[in-house]
Design a protein around this motif. Structure first.
Motif, PDB file in Angstrom:
ATOM      1  N   ASN A 104       0.941  -1.341  -0.104  1.00 27.04           N
ATOM      2  CA  ASN A 104       0.094  -0.061   0.082  1.00 27.04           C
ATOM      3  C   ASN A 104       0.745   1.314  -0.160  1.00 27.04           C
ATOM      4  O   ASN A 104       0.368   2.210  -0.754  1.00 27.04           O
ATOM      5  CB  ASN A 104      -1.097   0.018   1.447  1.00 27.04           C
ATOM      6  N   MET A 107       2.124   2.782  -3.363  1.00 30.81           N
ATOM      7  CA  MET A 107       1.122   3.223  -4.301  1.00 30.81           C
ATOM      8  C   MET A 107       0.551   4.617  -3.661  1.00 30.81           C
ATOM      9  O   MET A 107       0.398   4.635  -2.660  1.00 30.81           O
ATOM     10  CB  MET A 107      -0.087   2.297  -4.387  1.00 30.81           C
ATOM     11  N   ASP A 108       0.270   5.534  -4.793  1.00 36.72           N
ATOM     12  CA  ASP A 108      -0.371   6.730  -4.200  1.00 36.72           C
ATOM     13  C   ASP A 108      -1.553   7.130  -4.920  1.00 36.72           C
ATOM     14  O   ASP A 108      -1.941   8.550  -5.245  1.00 36.72           O
ATOM     15  CB  ASP A 108       0.644   7.693  -3.966  1.00 36.72           C
ATOM     16  N   TYR A 109      -2.273   6.121  -5.658  1.00 33.92           N
ATOM     17  CA  TYR A 109      -3.615   6.780  -6.391  1.00 33.92           C
ATOM     18  C   TYR A 109      -4.738   7.025  -5.188  1.00 33.92           C
ATOM     19  O   TYR A 109      -4.534   6.465  -4.040  1.00 33.92           O
ATOM     20  CB  TYR A 109      -4.163   5.845  -7.337  1.00 33.92           C
ATOM     21  N   THR A 110      -5.494   8.116  -5.519  1.00 33.80           N
ATOM     22  CA  THR A 110      -6.376   8.506  -4.502  1.00 33.80           C
ATOM     23  C   THR A 110      -7.691   7.761  -4.332  1.00 33.80           C
ATOM     24  O   THR A 110      -7.867   7.222  -5.357  1.00 33.80           O
ATOM     25  CB  THR A 110      -6.496  10.045  -4.754  1.00 33.80           C
TER      26      THR A 110
ATOM     27  N   ARG B 261      -7.153   0.122  -3.273  1.00 37.00           N
ATOM     28  CA  ARG B 261      -5.892  -0.152  -2.338  1.00 37.00           C
ATOM     29  C   ARG B 261      -6.622   0.430  -0.898  1.00 37.00           C
ATOM     30  O   ARG B 261      -6.411  -0.334   0.037  1.00 37.00           O
ATOM     31  CB  ARG B 261      -4.745   0.742  -2.464  1.00 37.00           C
ATOM     32  N   HIS B 262      -7.329   1.327  -1.094  1.00 39.16           N
ATOM     33  CA  HIS B 262      -8.062   2.012   0.285  1.00 39.16           C
ATOM     34  C   HIS B 262      -9.029   0.820   0.953  1.00 39.16           C
ATOM     35  O   HIS B 262      -8.990   0.567   2.018  1.00 39.16           O
ATOM     36  CB  HIS B 262      -8.803   3.351   0.024  1.00 39.16           C
ATOM     37  N   ARG B 264      -8.902  -2.426   0.236  1.00 40.90           N
ATOM     38  CA  ARG B 264      -7.879  -3.571   1.013  1.00 40.90           C
ATOM     39  C   ARG B 264      -7.302  -3.237   2.289  1.00 40.90           C
ATOM     40  O   ARG B 264      -7.419  -3.746   3.260  1.00 40.90           O
ATOM     41  CB  ARG B 264      -6.809  -3.886  -0.036  1.00 40.90           C
ATOM     42  N   VAL B 279       2.241  -3.202   8.681  1.00 35.40           N
ATOM     43  CA  VAL B 279       2.766  -3.037   7.334  1.00 35.40           C
ATOM     44  C   VAL B 279       2.369  -1.742   6.490  1.00 35.40           C
ATOM     45  O   VAL B 279       2.400  -1.674   5.799  1.00 35.40           O
ATOM     46  CB  VAL B 279       2.018  -4.302   6.390  1.00 35.40           C
ATOM     47  N   GLY B 280       2.277  -0.947   7.648  1.00 31.61           N
ATOM     48  CA  GLY B 280       1.940   0.520   7.236  1.00 31.61           C
ATOM     49  C   GLY B 280       0.739   1.216   6.963  1.00 31.61           C
ATOM     50  O   GLY B 280       0.533   2.162   6.451  1.00 31.61           O
ATOM     51  N   ILE B 281      -0.310   0.464   7.534  1.00 31.80           N
ATOM     52  CA  ILE B 281      -1.624   0.744   7.428  1.00 31.80           C
ATOM     53  C   ILE B 281      -2.106   1.828   8.675  1.00 31.80           C
ATOM     54  O   ILE B 281      -1.750   1.428   9.704  1.00 31.80           O
ATOM     55  CB  ILE B 281      -2.701  -0.154   7.446  1.00 31.80           C
TER      56      ILE B 281
END
Lengths: 252, 413
Positions: A104, A107-110, B261-262, B264, B279-281
């Motif tokens: 995560n 990645m940096d899509y909003t 990704r959000h 997930r 893991v950085g969330i």
């Protein structure tokens, strides 16, 4: 310069001094073992390094920057990855999704990109898929990519946890008893995996383990702690012969 | 080689059947005396044909195929259901139905089903995906409903077209619900499990009691005479289209979000919060976001409810309403949007069918829940999702094998 520098780290839980003046200098691409009897404070050291606990005093420098009092997810971004003593995977998700969640940060899509499926979403998702599958193939897990993580055999779950920690692109990897519950054959496979991880990803590894074959076999340096204090530090052969370590941990 | 030839052949057969069916439909429609409806139908149907061709084409990517399949399914529902709804109002539009139509009552149930789907899927987002048990979803619904009603009043008086009145006030209701979700989410999400459930329950009660005691909300007597669908002069039939498309947009929003990704990151918090942080969330950020999104969609659902009812009363949004929605989510399967959709449909329709035994509804719910928890604790569908593309692939494989198993019925999402 050391990549991870720990100075006089101390933590009190009420009246109990769980870690007392812990010191560590982890060089780049070094593999250090942390041993000691149960309750000696090994996992507490890990929790301090990853920000799960806050130290009472002392300093932790990662690449020269202090990470004390930072949130766990912030410390991950700065470059410390970890695994857990009792496996903590995302059981109901596929193996690939487990890795992608750890990915995560890269990645940096909003939100908008994600909901409207804009080109940036497709680009980054397909890149992530590729990278994550490549990472899985390093651990021979690419065949399991679409299996649920909880359905993996025990040894593979351990491997997946290491792979997931690596997906955060750490500079330092903390492994908490990676060989717990493994049979001798799995342990020797794991030793090879750890060695190859160290050389392929060019990272420093700090490892807690009770399996002396593994610790003595792959660690370049070993630190032994008891009651939160360092009682010995040195090469595996020195540790083996150290009377204090024998008395406190290894046994006659 | 042989298999791919068969596939192409199958594609032609499907396209041919579709063509015959559709041209037949067009012919009947041409007989209808309302050209605008005919044109609209011709447009929709040719869109579907085009999509079908693309969806069957070999070069199309899997993801695009799945979007096309879903779009076709939604259009099919509109093509089949809308004439049935509209026929009641204006039978001259669809003469080919020959008197078969939904009554206004059935249309009302269709609207309620759509509203409940919005409520159930949005609650599922916080309960099934984020993993936080929320017992006060009716609170967000109430905020959305009252906001939408009051804003619609202002906008309608200002003379805005009905479409914009509805869209803007739904959005306003959703945004206000989301804001309240953020405000209570920041302190509440420090709590876990039962404690959070009790706090959300308290929140819903606070909202209800505040509305009960304010003047501009009409207090306990309720809010009447605001710009509801009826007062704005929108027929039930046309309004059902608004509700249906809002529902489709809301569900698509939640599903697409869950697969980014959000999404997930939000699901990883349900699975294991400590591991997610390792893991950085950013757990606080994603928890509050998930909670706010659930509230946002819940507020939109409330807004639809307000437009539909034409009358709002605080007692409509009591604890029982929250439980009703939660039952749909739990029985459908926490973490499955398909499950919530199916359960929302069943649990809106069933109480209507069993109107005569109304008093026993809650008893039946309790018994059903107990039986369900013993027999299938993960709910109807667990965390499984139904995917149209997978189904199409399965059906195709089955047809190719020349075996005639039971083909599953298609749904909307």
């Amino acid at each position: 310069m050391a990549i991870l520098e720990v100075k006089d780290l101390t933590v009190n839980f009420g009246g109990l001094v769980a870690v007392n003046n812990f010191k560590l200098n982890l060089e780049k691409n070094e593999l250090v073992g942390l041993i000691g009897p149960n309750g000696a404070g090994k996992t507490t050291v890990f929790n301090l390094l990853t920000g799960n606990h806050e130290p009472t005093s002392g300093e932790i420098l990662l690449d020269g920057k202090s990470i004390v009092k930072k949130k766990p997810y912030h410390i991950v971004d700065m470059g410390i990855g970890r695994t857990f003593q009792n496996i903590r995977l995302f059981g109901n998700l596929t193996v690939l999704d487990n890795i992608k969640i750890a990915h995560n940060g890269s990645m940096d899509y909003t939100f908008l990109d994600g909901i409207l499926r804009l080109p940036k979403y497709w680009k980054e998702e397909s890149e992530a898929n590729k990278e994550c599958l490549a990472l899985l193939s390093v651990f021979d897990l690419d065949g399991y990519a679409y299996t649920l993580a909880s359905n993996l055999p025990y040894g593979q779950q351990r491997k997946l946890e290491i792979a997931r920690a690596l997906a955060t692109k750490p500079k330092v990897l903390l492994l908490d008893e990676p060989a717990a519950g493994m049979n001798p054959q799995e342990t020797s496979e794991l030793m090879e995996t750890i060695q190859s991880v160290k050389s392929t990803f060019d990272i420093a590894i700090l490892l807690i383990e009770h399996d002396m074959n593994l610790v003595m076999g792959i660690c370049e340096r070993i630190i032994c702690i008891d009651y939160g204090k360092i009682i010995a530090e040195g090469l595996p052969d020195e540790i083996k012969k150290n009377p204090e370590v024998i008395k406190a941990y290894l046994g006659e | 080689m042989k298999k791919s030839n068969q596939l192409v052949g199958l594609g032609f057969v499907i396209a041919f059947i579709a063509f015959v069916g559709i041209s037949g439909l067009l012919f009947i429609l041409a007989l209808a005396k309302e050209p605008s409806v005919t044109y609209a139908y011709a447009g929709i149907v040719s869109c579907m044909l085009l999509m079908l061709v693309f969806s069957l084409a070999k070069k199309t990517s899997k993801t695009l195929k799945s979007y096309l399949n879903n779009a076709i399914a939604i259009l099919i529902i509109i093509v089949i259901v809308y004439p049935l709804i509209a026929h009641n109002k204006s039978p001259e539009l669809f003469p080919f139905l020959g008197g078969v139509s939904f009554k206004g009552y059935t249309t009302g149930i269709f609207i309620l089903i759509c509203i409940n789907i919005v409520m159930a899927t949005s609650l599922n987002f916080s309960t099934g995906f984020l993993g936080q048990l929320v017992l006060g979803h009716a609170g967000f619904m109430a905020i959305g409903a009252y906001t939408a009603a009051l804003i619609a009043n202002i906008l309608f008086a200002a003379g805005l077209p009905i479409f914009f009145v509805i869209v803007l006030s739904l959005l306003a209701g959703g945004v206000l619900a989301a804001l309240s979700g953020i405000i209570i989410g920041i302190p509440a999400l420090r709590l876990r499990g039962d404690y959070l459930a009790i706090m959300t329950l308290a929140f819903a009660e606070i909202v209800r009691i505040i509305i009960n005691n304010l003047n501009f909300t009409g207090g306990a007597q309720g809010l009447t005479g605001y710009a509801s669908a009826q007062i704005m002069g929108l027929s039930k039939e046309t309004f059902s289209l608004y509700v249906f498309f809002t529902m489709v947009i809301c569900v698509a929003f939640l599903v697409l979000l869950a697969r980014s990704r959000h999404g997930r990151a939000i699901i990883s918090l349900r699975e294991n919060e400590i591991a997610a942080e390792s893991v950085g969330i950013n757990s606080t950020k994603y928890k509050v976001t998930g909670f706010a999104i659930s509230a946002l969609v819940g507020g939109i659902g409330g807004g639809l409810f307000a437009f539909h009812m034409g009358f709002l009363q605080p007692s409509m949004f009591g604890f029982m309403k929250s439980v009703d929605i939660l039952v749909m989510v739990v029985l459908g399967g926490m973490g499955s949007m398909t499950g919530s959709i199916v359960a929302a449909g069943v649990f809106t329709w069933l109480p209507e069918l069993l109107r005569d035994f109304d008093e026993y509804r809650m008893v039946a719910y309790a018994v059903l829940l107990i039986v369900m928890m013993i027999v299938r604790p993960q709910g109807l569908l667990g965390v499984k999702e139904m995917s149209l593309s997978k189904m199409v692939r399965k059906i195709r494989a089955k047809l190719l094998k020349q075996s005639d198993g039971n083909l599953m019925e298609g749904g909307d999402e």
